[in-house]
Design a protein around this motif. Structure first.
Motif, short mmCIF file in Angstrom:
data_model
loop_
_atom_site.label_atom_id
_atom_site.label_comp_id
_atom_site.label_asym_id
_atom_site.label_seq_id
_atom_site.Cartn_x
_atom_site.Cartn_y
_atom_site.Cartn_z
N ALA A 3 1.93 3.60 20.49
CA ALA A 3 2.03 3.96 19.08
C ALA A 3 1.14 3.11 18.17
O ALA A 3 0.73 3.57 17.11
CB ALA A 3 3.48 3.84 18.63
N ARG A 4 0.84 1.87 18.57
CA ARG A 4 0.12 1.02 17.63
C ARG A 4 -0.81 0.09 18.37
O ARG A 4 -0.66 -0.19 19.56
CB ARG A 4 1.11 0.18 16.81
N LEU A 5 -1.81 -0.37 17.64
CA LEU A 5 -2.74 -1.35 18.17
C LEU A 5 -2.70 -2.57 17.27
O LEU A 5 -2.75 -2.46 16.05
CB LEU A 5 -4.17 -0.79 18.19
N ASN A 6 -2.58 -3.74 17.90
CA ASN A 6 -2.57 -4.97 17.11
C ASN A 6 -3.94 -5.21 16.50
O ASN A 6 -4.97 -4.88 17.10
CB ASN A 6 -2.19 -6.15 18.00
N HIS A 7 -3.96 -5.78 15.32
CA HIS A 7 -5.21 -6.07 14.62
C HIS A 7 -5.33 -7.57 14.43
O HIS A 7 -4.42 -8.22 13.94
CB HIS A 7 -5.26 -5.37 13.26
N HIS A 8 -6.47 -8.10 14.86
CA HIS A 8 -6.74 -9.52 14.68
C HIS A 8 -7.98 -9.66 13.81
O HIS A 8 -8.94 -8.89 13.95
CB HIS A 8 -6.96 -10.19 16.04
N PRO A 9 -8.00 -10.63 12.90
CA PRO A 9 -9.14 -10.79 12.00
C PRO A 9 -10.45 -10.95 12.76
O PRO A 9 -10.50 -11.57 13.82
CB PRO A 9 -8.80 -12.08 11.22
N THR A 10 -11.52 -10.37 12.23
CA THR A 10 -12.84 -10.51 12.84
C THR A 10 -13.38 -11.90 12.55
O THR A 10 -13.45 -12.33 11.41
CB THR A 10 -13.81 -9.45 12.28
N THR A 11 -13.75 -12.60 13.60
CA THR A 11 -14.23 -13.98 13.47
C THR A 11 -15.76 -13.99 13.37
O THR A 11 -16.44 -13.04 13.76
CB THR A 11 -13.81 -14.81 14.69
N PRO A 12 -16.34 -15.09 12.87
CA PRO A 12 -17.80 -15.20 12.85
C PRO A 12 -18.42 -15.04 14.23
O PRO A 12 -19.49 -14.44 14.38
CB PRO A 12 -18.03 -16.61 12.29
N SER A 13 -17.75 -15.58 15.27
CA SER A 13 -18.28 -15.43 16.62
C SER A 13 -18.28 -13.98 17.06
O SER A 13 -19.22 -13.52 17.72
CB SER A 13 -17.45 -16.28 17.60
N ALA A 14 -17.21 -13.25 16.71
CA ALA A 14 -17.14 -11.83 17.06
C ALA A 14 -18.25 -11.05 16.36
O ALA A 14 -18.85 -10.14 16.96
CB ALA A 14 -15.78 -11.26 16.71
N THR A 15 -18.53 -11.39 15.13
CA THR A 15 -19.61 -10.74 14.38
C THR A 15 -20.97 -11.03 15.02
O THR A 15 -21.81 -10.13 15.17
CB THR A 15 -19.61 -11.21 12.92
N ALA A 16 -21.16 -12.29 15.45
CA ALA A 16 -22.41 -12.67 16.09
C ALA A 16 -22.58 -11.95 17.43
O ALA A 16 -23.68 -11.52 17.78
CB ALA A 16 -22.47 -14.18 16.28
N PHE A 17 -21.48 -11.83 18.17
CA PHE A 17 -21.54 -11.11 19.45
C PHE A 17 -21.92 -9.65 19.24
O PHE A 17 -22.78 -9.11 19.94
CB PHE A 17 -20.19 -11.19 20.16
N ARG A 18 -21.30 -9.01 18.27
CA ARG A 18 -21.59 -7.59 18.02
C ARG A 18 -23.05 -7.42 17.60
O ARG A 18 -23.70 -6.45 18.01
CB ARG A 18 -20.65 -7.05 16.94
N ALA A 19 -23.58 -8.36 16.82
CA ALA A 19 -24.98 -8.27 16.40
C ALA A 19 -25.92 -8.39 17.60
O ALA A 19 -26.91 -7.65 17.72
CB ALA A 19 -25.30 -9.34 15.37
N ALA A 20 -25.60 -9.32 18.51
CA ALA A 20 -26.43 -9.48 19.70
C ALA A 20 -26.37 -8.24 20.58
O ALA A 20 -27.39 -7.77 21.11
CB ALA A 20 -25.97 -10.72 20.48
N ARG A 21 -25.17 -7.70 20.75
CA ARG A 21 -25.00 -6.48 21.55
C ARG A 21 -25.78 -5.33 20.95
O ARG A 21 -26.51 -4.60 21.64
CB ARG A 21 -23.51 -6.12 21.63
N ASP A 22 -25.63 -5.12 19.63
CA ASP A 22 -26.28 -4.00 18.97
C ASP A 22 -27.80 -4.12 19.02
O ASP A 22 -28.52 -3.11 19.10
CB ASP A 22 -25.80 -3.88 17.52
#
Length: 591
Positions: A3-22
């Motif tokens: 029914a639900r998905l937990n949400h955790h704040p986006t961290t600077p490291s997560a943003t950097a990882f997504r940028a590298a991946r993209d």
């Protein structure tokens, strides 16, 4: 669907990882060399890939397939990203209730079944350290892993439970399947709470995975990877394979080995693709091809052993039924004959690459890179490769090494530079001395030997321990094996030095023959003559021995060290075995 998905704040490291991946996804298939030159690893302080990346994907593409398992003759299972995220939250809470805490080591011995992926994600979310275990391990192997690995918890399939009867220790025992007395049933995890919250931030350099290497020459080493080295490091693997978001990706590998984590976990889920698994009791090419056609698999990675079996089929007949875009070989170098047959049948270039348990993909023929015959490609994004000679100086022929010093400058797009490649292990958990030895002088030394041409392409020569001298010439076993395997009667071959009073040593080939072939003098003469016509005189295979099977590690790698020892002892005794043939047995060949 949960029914639900937990949400955790986006961290600077997560943003950097997504940028590298993209960045890599955007560059894939265009100019691989330029993409590699522009890429920089993200700098990370806190990062938990399961929470910061996988759960984010689950929110963005909740209904997209994450895992698709086809069990030959027994149905199939599909799990979406949203379902997998929610299931792993429940398993994480349930494991926490059983006492699993951050830093605890969990040995996981499961097949390619949904609980494997649920367990790994849950352990990562908790900050526990996973020790993957192959189904081929014996009780003696398990005692070693539980003892040296400091295991506190075990998750095992029902079929493997009896092995642990012989392995004492104070560890939690969890069974997937009908749980016997003393074991907790994994099915109870369905009752775990859906509201998962981590007990605190995960440092990017916290331990995540502990691999026992297969040990071709020594007792298995304990390779330690972190929350950044494998999850983030496998961006290079994603790029090499050419996986795109939404792809259906099949990697033929058994759980417990690093290659399973490479391409049945991190690389496809880094991209947001679907992991596809085809389970059958005994590998057969036709059912695999049928499943790939029916399920429209886009990217395929398989070891040369599987490719050798696939080319026995009429591959051209499947060309219009398959949806394949990328085909990869991994685990051992590919022979040119296999590449040519796949290209002829499917119009696809079977691409090679190189890496280790200690690393992610280091070198590879990435999509869009012109393939040179025999080459394993160029350095992949994030890796600066050097070849070191016997004195430790950089050369064009030598041991493959990774530069660990600072990289110059920053790449466009805000991806900061870093010296040590993120995909490199933290070290050997059981030996600071061994770690220091392989990291000496500002390089990580792989123990493998290669050549580099003027265009930056690398060609595999062999393990440093396997390369030998004959008449003062350096001989690469792999080069000779690649020639011999093209003979129609040869199924498998391993080349080692055979002591010789005149030449120091000469190349000897241990050969298994195809069904119906007779291991006699006529066959030996035919193969020796074939090698003579294909190899330079100093590389000539001068001795042959026909065997029923070659010695291998439990991961399937040929133990040439065992053959070398056996051959040295036999020549020292001056003995000849039945099935051994020397060049001098055939006077006409020496003319």
């Amino acid at each position: 669907m949960e029914a639900r998905l937990n949400h955790h704040p986006t961290t600077p490291s997560a943003t950097a990882f997504r940028a590298a991946r993209d960045h890599l996804l955007a560059q894939g298939g265009t100019d691989p060399a330029a993409a590699a030159a522009a890429f920089r690893w993200p700098r990370m302080e806190h990062f938990n890939w399961a929470l910061d990346h996988f759960d984010r994907l689950a929110r963005e593409q909740s209904e997209a397939p994450a895992l698709w398992i086809v069990n030959e003759g027994a149905g199939e299972e599909r799990v979406s990203y949203g379902e997998m995220a929610a299931r792993s939250d429940r398993v994480a809470n349930w494991l926490r209730g059983l006492g699993v805490a951050r830093g605890d080591r969990i040995l996981v011995m499961l097949g390619n079944e949904v609980p494997l992926w649920e367990s790994l994600l849950a352990a990562f979310k908790l900050g526990a350290v996973v020790i993957p275990a192959s189904a081929l391990l014996t009780p003696e192997d398990l005692r070693d892993r539980i003892g040296r690995g400091g295991v506190r918890h075990v998750i095992a399939g029902q079929a493997h439970v009896p092995k642990f009867d012989e392995v004492s220790g104070d560890y939690t025992r969890i069974c997937v399947g009908a749980a016997p007395q003393g074991w907790t049933d994994f099915a109870d995890s369905r009752q775990g709470s859906a509201d998962f919250a981590p007990d605190g931030p995960t440092r990017a350099d916290d331990p995540l995975l502990l691999y026992f290497t297969s040990g071709t020459t020594s007792k298995p080493k304990l390779v330690l990877h972190t929350h950044q080295s494998y999850p983030v490091g496998h961006l290079s693997t994603m790029f090499w394979i050419g996986i795109r978001p939404g792809d259906i990706h099949l990697n033929i590998s058994s759980p417990g080995w690093a290659k399973h984590a490479w391409s049945c976990f991190f690389a496809p889920w880094n991209a947001g693709a679907c992991i596809f698994v085809h389970n059958n009791e005994r590998f057969a090419a036709r059912p695999l091809l049928e499943a790939m056609a029916r399920c429209q698999v886009n990217t395929l990675c398989a070891p040369p052993t599987v490719w050798r079996m696939l080319i026995q089929e009429d591959l051209a007949a499947w060309r219009d039924r398959l949806a394949l875009r990328e085909v990869i070989g991994a685990g051992e170098p590919l022979n040119p004959e296999i590449i040519e047959q796949v290209k002829s049948a499917w119009g696809l270039t079977l691409r090679d690459g190189y890496g280790q348990t200690e690393t992610t993909a280091i070198i590879g023929n990435a999509p869009g890179l012109p393939v040179k015959a025999g080459s394993m490609g160029m350095a992949l994004p994030g890796y600066r490769v050097a070849l070191l000679d016997v004195d430790g100086n950089e050369a064009e022929d030598g041991e493959v090494a990774l530069k660990l010093d600072d990289a110059p400058g920053d790449a466009p797009g805000g991806l900061p530079g870093t010296g040590r490649p993120l995909g490199l292990m933290a070290g050997y958990a059981d030996s600071a001395e061994r770690t220091a030895a392989v990291m000496e002088g500002g390089y990580y030394r792989t123990g493998d030997v290669a050549r580099r041409d003027e265009g930056g392409y690398y060609t595999f020569v062999g393990r440093a321990d396997d390369v030998f001298k004959a008449s003062d010439y350096r001989i690469s076993p792999f080069e000779l094996e690649s020639i011999l395997i093209e003979h129609d009667s040869v199924v498998e071959v391993a080349v080692v030095p055979s002591p010789d009073p005149v030449r120091l040593s000469v190349p000897k080939a241990f050969i298994t023959l195809a069904q119906g072939c007779t291991p006699d003098a006529q066959m030996a003469r035919e193969i020796l003559a074939y090698a003579r016509g294909a190899l330079a005189p100093y590389k000539r295979v001068r001795r042959i021995e026909f065997v029923q099977e070659l010695p291998k590690t439990i991961s399937g790698k040929i133990r040439r060290v065992a053959l070398r020892q056996e051959e040295a002892e036999r020549r020292g005794r001056g003995e000849r075995e039945q099935g051994e043939f020397f060049e001098e047995d055939f006077p006409d060949l020496k003319a």
